[in-house]
Design a protein around this motif. Sequence first.
Motif, PDB file in Angstrom:
ATOM      1  N   VAL A  86      38.050  39.199  20.622  1.00 39.08           N
ATOM      2  CA  VAL A  86      36.896  40.320  20.757  1.00 39.08           C
ATOM      3  C   VAL A  86      36.387  40.178  22.139  1.00 39.08           C
ATOM      4  O   VAL A  86      35.633  38.936  22.157  1.00 39.08           O
ATOM      5  CB  VAL A  86      36.103  40.183  19.615  1.00 39.08           C
TER       6      VAL A  86
ATOM      7  N   PHE B 187      40.725  45.184  28.782  1.00 36.64           N
ATOM      8  CA  PHE B 187      41.417  44.383  27.754  1.00 36.64           C
ATOM      9  C   PHE B 187      42.224  45.176  26.798  1.00 36.64           C
ATOM     10  O   PHE B 187      41.902  46.055  26.205  1.00 36.64           O
ATOM     11  CB  PHE B 187      40.762  43.310  27.263  1.00 36.64           C
ATOM     12  N   ARG B 188      43.219  44.623  26.339  1.00 39.04           N
ATOM     13  CA  ARG B 188      44.093  45.204  25.202  1.00 39.04           C
ATOM     14  C   ARG B 188      43.679  44.478  24.177  1.00 39.04           C
ATOM     15  O   ARG B 188      44.490  43.911  23.178  1.00 39.04           O
ATOM     16  CB  ARG B 188      45.587  45.078  25.588  1.00 39.04           C
ATOM     17  N   CYS B 189      42.170  44.233  23.884  1.00 35.92           N
ATOM     18  CA  CYS B 189      41.764  43.585  22.752  1.00 35.92           C
ATOM     19  C   CYS B 189      40.633  44.542  22.347  1.00 35.92           C
ATOM     20  O   CYS B 189      40.184  45.302  23.007  1.00 35.92           O
ATOM     21  CB  CYS B 189      40.920  42.349  23.216  1.00 35.92           C
ATOM     22  N   ASP B 190      40.322  44.363  20.951  1.00 34.42           N
ATOM     23  CA  ASP B 190      38.934  45.124  20.507  1.00 34.42           C
ATOM     24  C   ASP B 190      37.863  44.460  21.465  1.00 34.42           C
ATOM     25  O   ASP B 190      38.020  43.264  21.825  1.00 34.42           O
ATOM     26  CB  ASP B 190      38.804  44.634  18.992  1.00 34.42           C
ATOM     27  N   GLY B 191      36.744  45.296  21.441  1.00 31.05           N
ATOM     28  CA  GLY B 191      35.962  45.093  22.145  1.00 31.05           C
ATOM     29  C   GLY B 191      34.508  45.857  21.959  1.00 31.05           C
ATOM     30  O   GLY B 191      34.491  46.874  21.201  1.00 31.05           O
ATOM     31  N   THR B 192      33.392  45.485  22.425  1.00 33.33           N
ATOM     32  CA  THR B 192      32.088  46.004  22.351  1.00 33.33           C
ATOM     33  C   THR B 192      31.389  45.688  23.601  1.00 33.33           C
ATOM     34  O   THR B 192      31.473  44.679  24.429  1.00 33.33           O
ATOM     35  CB  THR B 192      31.409  45.704  21.016  1.00 33.33           C
ATOM     36  N   GLN B 193      30.217  46.268  23.722  1.00 31.52           N
ATOM     37  CA  GLN B 193      29.301  46.143  24.630  1.00 31.52           C
ATOM     38  C   GLN B 193      28.018  45.880  24.372  1.00 31.52           C
ATOM     39  O   GLN B 193      27.421  46.400  23.099  1.00 31.52           O
ATOM     40  CB  GLN B 193      29.274  47.544  25.446  1.00 31.52           C
TER      41      GLN B 193
ATOM     42  N   VAL C 130      25.454  43.733  30.012  1.00 30.19           N
ATOM     43  CA  VAL C 130      25.248  44.411  30.893  1.00 30.19           C
ATOM     44  C   VAL C 130      25.164  44.265  32.268  1.00 30.19           C
ATOM     45  O   VAL C 130      24.759  42.698  32.586  1.00 30.19           O
ATOM     46  CB  VAL C 130      23.665  45.158  30.550  1.00 30.19           C
TER      47      VAL C 130
ATOM     48  N   ASN D 137      40.144  48.572  19.684  1.00 28.81           N
ATOM     49  CA  ASN D 137      39.149  49.466  18.975  1.00 28.81           C
ATOM     50  C   ASN D 137      37.701  48.970  19.885  1.00 28.81           C
ATOM     51  O   ASN D 137      37.757  47.853  20.023  1.00 28.81           O
ATOM     52  CB  ASN D 137      38.722  49.173  17.869  1.00 28.81           C
TER      53      ASN D 137
ATOM     54  N   VAL E 117      30.068  45.554  32.868  1.00 32.38           N
ATOM     55  CA  VAL E 117      29.643  46.170  31.854  1.00 32.38           C
ATOM     56  C   VAL E 117      30.827  46.720  31.054  1.00 32.38           C
ATOM     57  O   VAL E 117      30.834  47.038  29.904  1.00 32.38           O
ATOM     58  CB  VAL E 117      28.226  47.231  32.010  1.00 32.38           C
ATOM     59  N   SER E 118      31.749  47.187  31.912  1.00 33.34           N
ATOM     60  CA  SER E 118      32.860  48.019  31.469  1.00 33.34           C
ATOM     61  C   SER E 118      34.118  47.246  31.090  1.00 33.34           C
ATOM     62  O   SER E 118      35.171  47.599  30.754  1.00 33.34           O
ATOM     63  CB  SER E 118      33.671  49.038  32.505  1.00 33.34           C
TER      64      SER E 118
ATOM     65  N   TYR F 191      35.217  45.677  28.560  1.00 30.81           N
ATOM     66  CA  TYR F 191      35.747  45.632  27.309  1.00 30.81           C
ATOM     67  C   TYR F 191      36.875  46.828  27.327  1.00 30.81           C
ATOM     68  O   TYR F 191      37.830  46.803  26.496  1.00 30.81           O
ATOM     69  CB  TYR F 191      34.781  45.879  26.152  1.00 30.81           C
ATOM     70  N   GLN F 192      36.659  47.567  28.336  1.00 32.87           N
ATOM     71  CA  GLN F 192      37.783  48.393  28.742  1.00 32.87           C
ATOM     72  C   GLN F 192      39.020  48.292  29.302  1.00 32.87           C
ATOM     73  O   GLN F 192      39.937  48.874  29.350  1.00 32.87           O
ATOM     74  CB  GLN F 192      37.009  49.732  29.169  1.00 32.87           C
TER      75      GLN F 192
ATOM     76  N   ARG G 226      45.804  37.476  21.761  1.00 32.73           N
ATOM     77  CA  ARG G 226      45.297  38.704  22.187  1.00 32.73           C
ATOM     78  C   ARG G 226      44.892  39.528  20.920  1.00 32.73           C
ATOM     79  O   ARG G 226      43.864  40.136  21.010  1.00 32.73           O
ATOM     80  CB  ARG G 226      46.192  39.743  22.938  1.00 32.73           C
ATOM     81  N   GLU G 227      45.545  39.501  19.690  1.00 33.80           N
ATOM     82  CA  GLU G 227      45.179  40.256  18.595  1.00 33.80           C
ATOM     83  C   GLU G 227      44.402  39.857  17.859  1.00 33.80           C
ATOM     84  O   GLU G 227      44.044  40.448  16.698  1.00 33.80           O
ATOM     85  CB  GLU G 227      46.566  40.297  17.657  1.00 33.80           C
TER      86      GLU G 227
ATOM     87  N   ALA H 147      43.191  43.606  17.703  1.00 43.19           N
ATOM     88  CA  ALA H 147      43.832  44.773  17.926  1.00 43.19           C
ATOM     89  C   ALA H 147      45.441  44.328  17.474  1.00 43.19           C
ATOM     90  O   ALA H 147      46.202  44.091  18.444  1.00 43.19           O
ATOM     91  CB  ALA H 147      43.990  45.224  19.387  1.00 43.19           C
TER      92      ALA H 147
ATOM     93  N   VAL I 286      33.700  49.545  20.381  1.00 43.15           N
ATOM     94  CA  VAL I 286      32.572  49.921  19.758  1.00 43.15           C
ATOM     95  C   VAL I 286      31.532  49.819  20.862  1.00 43.15           C
ATOM     96  O   VAL I 286      31.204  48.788  21.465  1.00 43.15           O
ATOM     97  CB  VAL I 286      31.971  49.202  18.765  1.00 43.15           C
TER      98      VAL I 286
END
Lengths: 252, 353
Positions: free
Chosen positions: A52, A67-73, A57, B209, A61-62, A64-65, A48-49, B203, B211
Amino acid sequence: MPVSTENMVRVFGRPESLNESAFSYCPGCHHGVVTRMIAQAIDELNIRERTVVIAPVGCSVSMYQWFRCDGTQAAHGRACAIATGIKRVNPDLIVFTYQGDGALAAIGTAESIHAANRGENITVVFINNQIYGMTGGQMAPTTLLGQWATSCPEGRDGRLAGHPIRFAEMVAQLDAPVYVTRQSLFDQKRLIAAGRAIKKAFRYQVEEKGYSLVEVLTNCPTNWRMGTLEANKHLAEVVVNTFPLGDFVDRG
Amino acid sequence: MAKIDKVLMSGNEAMAEAAICAGCRSYFGYPITPQNELLEYMSAHMPNAGGVFIQAESEIAAINMCYGAAAAGMRTMTSSSSPGISLKTEGISYIAGADLPCVVVNVVRGGPGLGNIAPAQGDYFQATKGGGHGDYHMIVLAPSTIPESVELVMLAFELADRYRGPVMVLADGMLGQMMEPVVLPESIDPATLPAKQWAITGARGREANLVTSFYLDPVELNEMDVRREERYREIEKNEVRYEEYKTEDAEVVVAAFGSMARISRTAVRMARSEGIKLGLLRPISVWPFPYEPLRALSRRVGTILTVEMNAGQMVEDVRLAVAERAETPFYGQLGGLVPSPNDILREVKRYAG
């Protein structure tokens, strides 16, 4: 009568790598199942840590919000290029993209094929539901011949609108990918196999083996205008005839 | 071995080396003339610097690889020429929307369409007024010599990090291809750059985080956009760069940027030798644009002649600054033709004395 939980053993719970957010998928949709399977694989591999999430799209699309992981779109279709950029500058990260048939096999064909061809050490989860979900049911590159969609109201005509693209088979022609498979979720056996395939794809990345693609045949009850049981039956009896299940490459 | 102070380099090579000196450790590009030497230089030198080089499958892929590298906290750059920059504008909009630092070099060629490979300045609007979709700006720096290209590439990385957005170095085919002696700057060790707390690094022991440029809720998007606009106002306040040359007693002033400013400088000297009081105002940052210095000049000179290698683009900004206080004629050549000092001088004479 209230049930006491005192002597019960917890056998099933929310994966650690998911936060408390609710998914935004439609009822009966397979997206939620695959998203959860990914979270479970991340938990089981204890990554998890390092992970990414690259959301596409579309209906996810959402993602990445959640997960308790870093993410992007990513811009539509560009997820594999973004994954490449992240992974190359920080190879310790575990990078996965989650893309629909539009992102992977139409607008992002170039990015998807070339990331596979370079053998980027990333995991690509491809949701093939044969339709554009979030925009309201237009034809996808994977829409079956004769299938109705809002932008092919007479059914898909191969002579005018092309034929369903078998993306996993295309990627399997390349030399670099280490794992290319097509899975589905229409019965218990397939659910277990799909979960294992997703975990394997992540494991190969952790082991630095290279590029994996897990294509998952999924439903879209909302835009197929079907009930969930009927949609499952359609997958099992019709869709698999165009998109055969199985491993195409496993060089792990 | 004796220390080499000056090296003879093409503009494209010098900009590539400057990026490495600036601590850039990831470059993604696609071949297009007249910027190929930049990509080729990176392919040879970026791996030696311990960085990442990828020849991408397209300009679109290259800019999205930059998005990824920037999101991961690395100084990153891509370069191209006009048609390729058009392809990158989608990605540039996302990079601006996600508040990511990234340097983009445009070695401008003749257009529109495939145009040709000769030097031009027809991408001024695209560079300074957006190009891609949505409300965003890029800082756009326009060098007029190769030593200045080196300086501005270094600055571009600093500004991209400081203001968290894309920064463009707007060169042209002439600046990319010609050679000049340059003194290379001190190299920055990327390890000494301040850590980017917002970056995607895993994380570990902290909240995740994210982006993104995606805000479904209009109230939230408005908030993000307004915050970015405030940053743009800061940039307009702090980062206007320009040069004035012999404007103190000038009666006519030429406004020009990039290669055109360099050529105009010769025209100023020629005019002066004939007793014509000509000066030059050269915007170095074309966004933010030096409106104020032009406004000040317009109060004391009769004519500000804008000279560009296009059909008249920067002249719109000059006219915004000058309003009706002075004459604001335009002279330009199209198609990759480069006006000579004599062409400019002939034009100046129509307005002088």
